[in-house]
Design an enzyme around this catalytic site. Sequence first.
Site, PDB file in Angstrom:
ATOM      1  N   GLY A 565       0.841  -1.190   0.000  1.00 20.72           N
ATOM      2  CA  GLY A 565       0.000   0.000   0.000  1.00 20.72           C
ATOM      3  C   GLY A 565       0.876   1.239   0.000  1.00 20.72           C
ATOM      4  N   ARG A 566       0.248   2.362  -0.171  1.00 17.24           N
ATOM      5  CA  ARG A 566       0.962   3.630  -0.155  1.00 17.24           C
ATOM      6  C   ARG A 566       0.367   4.504   0.925  1.00 17.24           C
ATOM      7  NH1 ARG A 566       3.832   3.670  -5.121  1.00 17.24           N
ATOM      8  NH2 ARG A 566       2.908   1.855  -6.128  1.00 17.24           N
ATOM      9  N   GLY A 567       1.228   5.096   1.694  1.00 12.19           N
ATOM     10  CA  GLY A 567       0.720   5.991   2.721  1.00 12.19           C
ATOM     11  C   GLY A 567       1.144   7.398   2.407  1.00 12.19           C
ATOM     12  N   PHE A 569       3.558   9.063   3.437  1.00 10.66           N
ATOM     13  CA  PHE A 569       4.982   9.333   3.356  1.00 10.66           C
ATOM     14  C   PHE A 569       5.796   8.202   2.770  1.00 10.66           C
ATOM     15  CE2 PHE A 569       3.469  12.115   6.720  1.00 10.66           C
ATOM     16  CZ  PHE A 569       3.850  13.324   6.179  1.00 10.66           C
ATOM     17  N   VAL A 571       5.970   4.140   0.540  1.00 10.75           N
ATOM     18  CA  VAL A 571       5.356   2.915   0.061  1.00 10.75           C
ATOM     19  C   VAL A 571       5.629   1.807   1.075  1.00 10.75           C
ATOM     20  CG1 VAL A 571       5.294   1.296  -1.864  1.00 10.75           C
ATOM     21  CG2 VAL A 571       5.793   3.711  -2.263  1.00 10.75           C
ATOM     22  N   VAL A 572       4.661   0.946   1.247  1.00 12.34           N
ATOM     23  CA  VAL A 572       4.842  -0.166   2.179  1.00 12.34           C
ATOM     24  C   VAL A 572       4.952  -1.463   1.384  1.00 12.34           C
ATOM     25  CG1 VAL A 572       3.873  -1.378   4.154  1.00 12.34           C
ATOM     26  CG2 VAL A 572       3.511   1.076   3.901  1.00 12.34           C
ATOM     27  N   LYS A 586       8.181  -0.087   5.497  1.00 11.16           N
ATOM     28  CA  LYS A 586       7.718   1.232   5.055  1.00 11.16           C
ATOM     29  C   LYS A 586       8.954   2.015   4.617  1.00 11.16           C
ATOM     30  CE  LYS A 586       4.624   4.770   6.949  1.00 11.16           C
ATOM     31  NZ  LYS A 586       3.941   5.059   8.225  1.00 11.16           N
ATOM     32  N   ASP A 687      -4.133   9.983  14.927  1.00 11.23           N
ATOM     33  CA  ASP A 687      -4.537   9.672  13.557  1.00 11.23           C
ATOM     34  C   ASP A 687      -5.214   8.310  13.495  1.00 11.23           C
ATOM     35  OD1 ASP A 687      -4.955  10.228  10.931  1.00 11.23           O
ATOM     36  OD2 ASP A 687      -2.939   9.709  10.266  1.00 11.23           O
TER      37      ASP A 687
HETATM   38  N1  LIG Z   1       2.310  -3.912   9.037  1.00  7.59           N
HETATM   39  C1  LIG Z   1       1.616  -3.971   7.908  1.00  7.59           C
HETATM   40  N2  LIG Z   1       1.175  -5.142   7.439  1.00  7.59           N
HETATM   41  C2  LIG Z   1       0.442  -5.187   6.295  1.00  7.59           C
HETATM   42  N3  LIG Z   1       0.103  -4.109   5.574  1.00  7.59           N
HETATM   43  C3  LIG Z   1       0.515  -2.909   5.987  1.00  7.59           C
HETATM   44  C4  LIG Z   1       1.288  -2.774   7.168  1.00  7.59           C
HETATM   45  N4  LIG Z   1       1.546  -1.465   7.353  1.00  7.59           N
HETATM   46  C5  LIG Z   1       0.965  -0.812   6.325  1.00  7.59           C
HETATM   47  N5  LIG Z   1       0.347  -1.671   5.492  1.00  7.59           N
HETATM   48  C6  LIG Z   1      -0.381  -1.332   4.265  1.00  7.59           C
HETATM   49  O1  LIG Z   1       0.216  -0.199   3.681  1.00  7.59           O
HETATM   50  C7  LIG Z   1      -0.696   0.881   3.577  1.00  7.59           C
HETATM   51  C8  LIG Z   1      -0.025   2.206   3.825  1.00  7.59           C
HETATM   52  O2  LIG Z   1       0.476   2.240   5.170  1.00  7.59           O
HETATM   53  P1  LIG Z   1       0.810   3.606   5.901  1.00  7.59           P
HETATM   54  O3  LIG Z   1       1.897   4.281   5.150  1.00  7.59           O
HETATM   55  O4  LIG Z   1       1.035   3.312   7.318  1.00  7.59           O
HETATM   56  O5  LIG Z   1      -0.566   4.328   5.709  1.00  7.59           O
HETATM   57  P2  LIG Z   1      -1.023   5.813   5.978  1.00  7.59           P
HETATM   58  O6  LIG Z   1       0.191   6.690   5.896  1.00  7.59           O
HETATM   59  O7  LIG Z   1      -1.998   6.041   4.858  1.00  7.59           O
HETATM   60  O8  LIG Z   1      -1.680   5.785   7.286  1.00  7.59           O
HETATM   61  C9  LIG Z   1      -1.780   0.559   4.585  1.00  7.59           C
HETATM   62  O9  LIG Z   1      -2.995   1.117   4.228  1.00  7.59           O
HETATM   63  C10 LIG Z   1      -1.810  -0.963   4.557  1.00  7.59           C
HETATM   64  O10 LIG Z   1      -2.625  -1.417   3.516  1.00  7.59           O
END
Ligand SMILES: Nc1ncnc2c1ncn2[C@@H]1O[C@H](COP(=O)(O)OP(=O)(O)O)[C@@H](O)[C@H]1O
Length: 882
Positions: A565-567, A569, A571-572, A586, A687
């Site tokens: 996923g992308r947050g 700040f 990419v995860v 992350k 948050d």
């Molecule tokens: N520990 C994890 N295990 C599985 N998926 C994760 C984990 N951390 C984050 N993700 C995935 O990555 C996405 C982006 O994470 P994050 O950057 O923390 O989100 P945001 O900045 O939007 O709150 C999440 O929405 C989730 O789908």
Amino acid sequence: MATHATHHHHRSFLLRFLPFLTLLLLSAADDSDVMLKLLSSLSPAPSGWSSSTPFCNWNSVRCDFTSSFVTAINLSSTGISGTLPPEVNQLSQLQFLALQKNSLTGPLPSFGNMTSLQQIYLDNNGFSSVPNNFLVGLINLQTFSISDNINLGPWEIPTYLTESRNLVAFYASNANITGIIPDIFGSFPNLQNLRLSYNNLTGSLPGSFSGSEIQNLWLNNQRVGLSGRIDVLASMTQLAQVWLHANAFSGAIPDFSNCKNLFDLQLRDNRFTGVLPPSLMNLPKLLNITLQNNKFQGPYPLFPITVSVIMGTTDSFCLDRPGPCDPQVSTLLDVAGALGYPMSLAESWGGNNACQDWRFINCDSLGRNVTIVNMGRQGFSGSISPAFANLTSLKNLVLNDNNLTGMIPPLLTTLPELQIFYVSNNNLSGPIPVFPPSVKFMYDGNLLLGRNDRESSGGGSGGAPGTSPGNGDGSSSRTSGQSNSVGIIAGVIVVVVVFVGVVLFVLYKCYVKRKHKRVGRVEESQRQGNSDHSEIPVFKGGNVMISIQVLRQATNNFSKENVLGRGGFGVVYKGELHGGTKIAVKRMETGATGIKGMKEFQAEIAVLTKVRHRHLVALLGYCINGNERLLVYEYMPQGTLGQHLFQWQELCYQPLTWKQRLIIALDVARGVEYLHSLAQQSFIHRDLKPSNILLSDDMRAKVADFGLVKNAPDGNYSVETRLAGTFGYLAPEYTATGRVTTKVDVYAFGVVLMEIITGRKAVDETVSEERSHLVTWFRMVLINKDNLRKSIDPILDPDDETYESICKVVSLASRCTVRKPTQRPDMGHVVSILGPLAERWKPSKPEEDDAYGMDRHMSLRQRWQADEEITLSAELWRPRTF
Ligand SMILES: Nc1ncnc2c1ncn2[C@@H]1O[C@H](COP(=O)(O)OP(=O)(O)O)[C@@H](O)[C@H]1O
Ligand SMILES: *[C@@H]1O[C@H](CO)[C@@H](O)[C@H](O)[C@H]1NC(C)=O
Ligand SMILES: *[C@@H]1O[C@H](CO)[C@@H](O)[C@H](O)[C@H]1NC(C)=O
Ligand SMILES: *[C@@H]1O[C@H](CO)[C@@H](O)[C@H](O)[C@H]1NC(C)=O
Ligand SMILES: *[C@@H]1O[C@H](CO)[C@@H](O)[C@H](O)[C@H]1NC(C)=O
Ligand SMILES: *[C@@H]1O[C@H](CO)[C@@H](O)[C@H](O)[C@H]1NC(C)=O
Ligand SMILES: *[C@@H]1O[C@H](CO)[C@@H](O)[C@H](O)[C@H]1NC(C)=O
Ligand SMILES: *[C@@H]1O[C@H](CO)[C@@H](O)[C@H](O)[C@H]1NC(C)=O
Ligand SMILES: *[C@@H]1O[C@H](CO)[C@@H](O)[C@H](O)[C@H]1NC(C)=O
């Protein structure tokens, strides 16, 4: 014996019963018929059992010297199924019957009148019911075990058990027992073990526990819960292990100082209140005690270092560390104590400032001294504490229309500022004290008060409301004045001596504790060092630096396929370490994210290395590589709550059931409660939202994304210059003034609850404006309760029970999102509401006992032990019989 009895009877009677009598005589000649019957009803036939050999030669069967009568059968753990024929009770010489750990089903036979039987083991089977008179007349019974028969229809503990005076052990945990614990324990002089965990027993502890020799008492995890006070335990001097957790017990913990062998006392998850008695901290053999999820009050307890203590976050201790309470608080706790520490006081009288939102209490304009205590019409029983005399600024003391007994403490007449003292309509007794004329004293409706006094007629006439200042020179009090003042002086001396003693004691304890703390910390860091993943090099104090090579390898060089996923700040990525540990990485680039990203990176490390909780996503390590910053978390395979609520169709998930939603909500609440209540440094998440709630394969939740977490400056708030967080979840006071308190998280949590209920996003741009802001829309919907059903996530389609549960969460969500932050509950309260709701929906499997919450007061060492305890108690669970 049978023929003898029939002598006196009519012939036709004899004829009618002839078949029965012959059967009796036949079986009296030999147990073979019954044993063959038993053999034919078991499958497969127990090894070594065969109709072609005499039953006394069968494996695990013992007979008496005549080889006609069975004395012992042991089919423990032999993999048999089948049923027990009712004829088993004709085995007249049977002393020992062990059938535990098999797959036997069907109704249990009656063991009535088997006077030789000493030991019966039926545990870990699938029996379906208990007959009437099941154990009647078992005069030699010593051990009875029926635990872990979860298919049993409901049954009660029979009162005729009193005939089994030799009873030593009664094991009936997880056996669907209902009703009360009968008051029969005066009949068992040898009873040592009573295990009744995981049933549906209700009512209070029986009075006949008093003086019983029970050592091992397991009453934990009753479905509805045992209730009432536990004072009777104080007289059970042989107690060693006492499990009361997960019930509805209330009142204060009694003085256990006569229970010198007590080593394990599980009190958590009840409704206990009151100040912990100092004797509890001095029990000579105590090793383990849990206290969490109660409403204890008063000084924070300080146990010897040898004791493993688990404390809670929802208690109302005056401080979050050992030390004496504020004197005014101590005084009011004495007042509460005299009333038996009622729950209504325990819930509201928390903290160390009685002038801060304590129910029934008002203070002077500076908010320092209590001036009014108004506890009229509260259904309180107990007595009026003489400690009221310590509230020297008290003007009004209102205690009318309760059920107070005892005398009115004469010391109250010394209160210098007192104007109104109102105790009408109670059950007070003793002399009517004489107050100065400036006091309006109302005491009618107390039939016993002043009954030996001549002046008992003057209810409500104790003084004119008009003030006749100081010089009234109470001639009425002169008669008893002298003895009174002697009493007062003596009282004051005692009080001063006690006070000095308490102060010295507390100081001493603090000193001891400080010494212990240091030792504890060393152990902690050692333990941490040993327990880390071997693959990952250990970095300072347990924080782990991971090399970029390892991360590249783990994520297939940050390949596209691995993107989770992308947050905001970065990419995860998903990854897997050599050892098979799944991780989420992350990856942030400082170039792209600037200083803000750096700050988040540092904030997240700073927070996550300080906190650890089963409902917070664990940080496994981090990596700095040039401009890159990488954080490594435990991998959460089921993605985010947001995906499961709003995108389940696209992602081909099963929609979440209400039960799953409740458990997720509770998990999140526990995680946030922990953040809020860390002892040294409490945190605000800022948050909270479904995309920051991650799910494991069993759909348990953990809170993630600590980039915005703030330290909560204790008790106060901090003002933010720049808003952070996500629209739709921001508390109004935060957007308006930048005020950040823990209540900001409570608000966001309330919004998440609304999303869980409705399946709608906090902000939904796809709908009309008046519907797009969930909180506003939901509040509008709720104005008419009939609308509620329509606003529930349609996929839930609730039945009545579910609907009831949803309504409770709706009301909680509303409370969490009220405008005024001070009116929002704290997370501890939220947990206490959601806990029972989620519990109701969980299977009653003991292994899944999850009332367990890691918390602020646990050192790493304790957490370790707690993890162990979970498996340990599941293991202990099966009564070890042989
Ligand atoms: N520990 C994890 N295990 C599985 N998926 C994760 C984990 N951390 C984050 N993700 C995935 O990555 C996405 C982006 O994470 P994050 O950057 O923390 O989100 P945001 O900045 O939007 O709150 C999440 O929405 C989730 O789908
Ligand atoms: C009963 O049988 C089991 C299994 O064979 C054995 O372990 C146990 O010791 C026996 N118990 C007694 C009291 O003989
Ligand atoms: C036990 O014996 C008593 C008296 O002998 C008899 O009344 C009763 O029915 C018997 N109970 C059972 C369960 O066999
Ligand atoms: C216990 O009894 C109740 C009431 O009859 C029944 O609903 C339940 O299935 C039984 N079993 C268990 C494990 O609770
Ligand atoms: C548990 O006991 C209570 C009170 O006796 C009863 O109302 C309830 O139905 C019981 N629950 C179950 C599941 O047996
Ligand atoms: C009342 O106050 C005195 C002096 O402050 C103190 O020693 C004593 O413990 C108090 N008594 C109670 C019951 O709180
Ligand atoms: C408050 O109580 C303290 C101690 O009893 C006393 O010294 C002080 O004068 C009181 N303050 C007021 C404003 O009454
Ligand atoms: C008052 O107390 C008495 C004795 O403790 C009790 O029997 C009675 O039920 C109580 N009454 C009320 C209204 O609580
Ligand atoms: C105390 O609890 C810990 C786990 O919390 C457990 O390992 C230990 O065996 C317990 N000690 C006793 C005496 O029960």
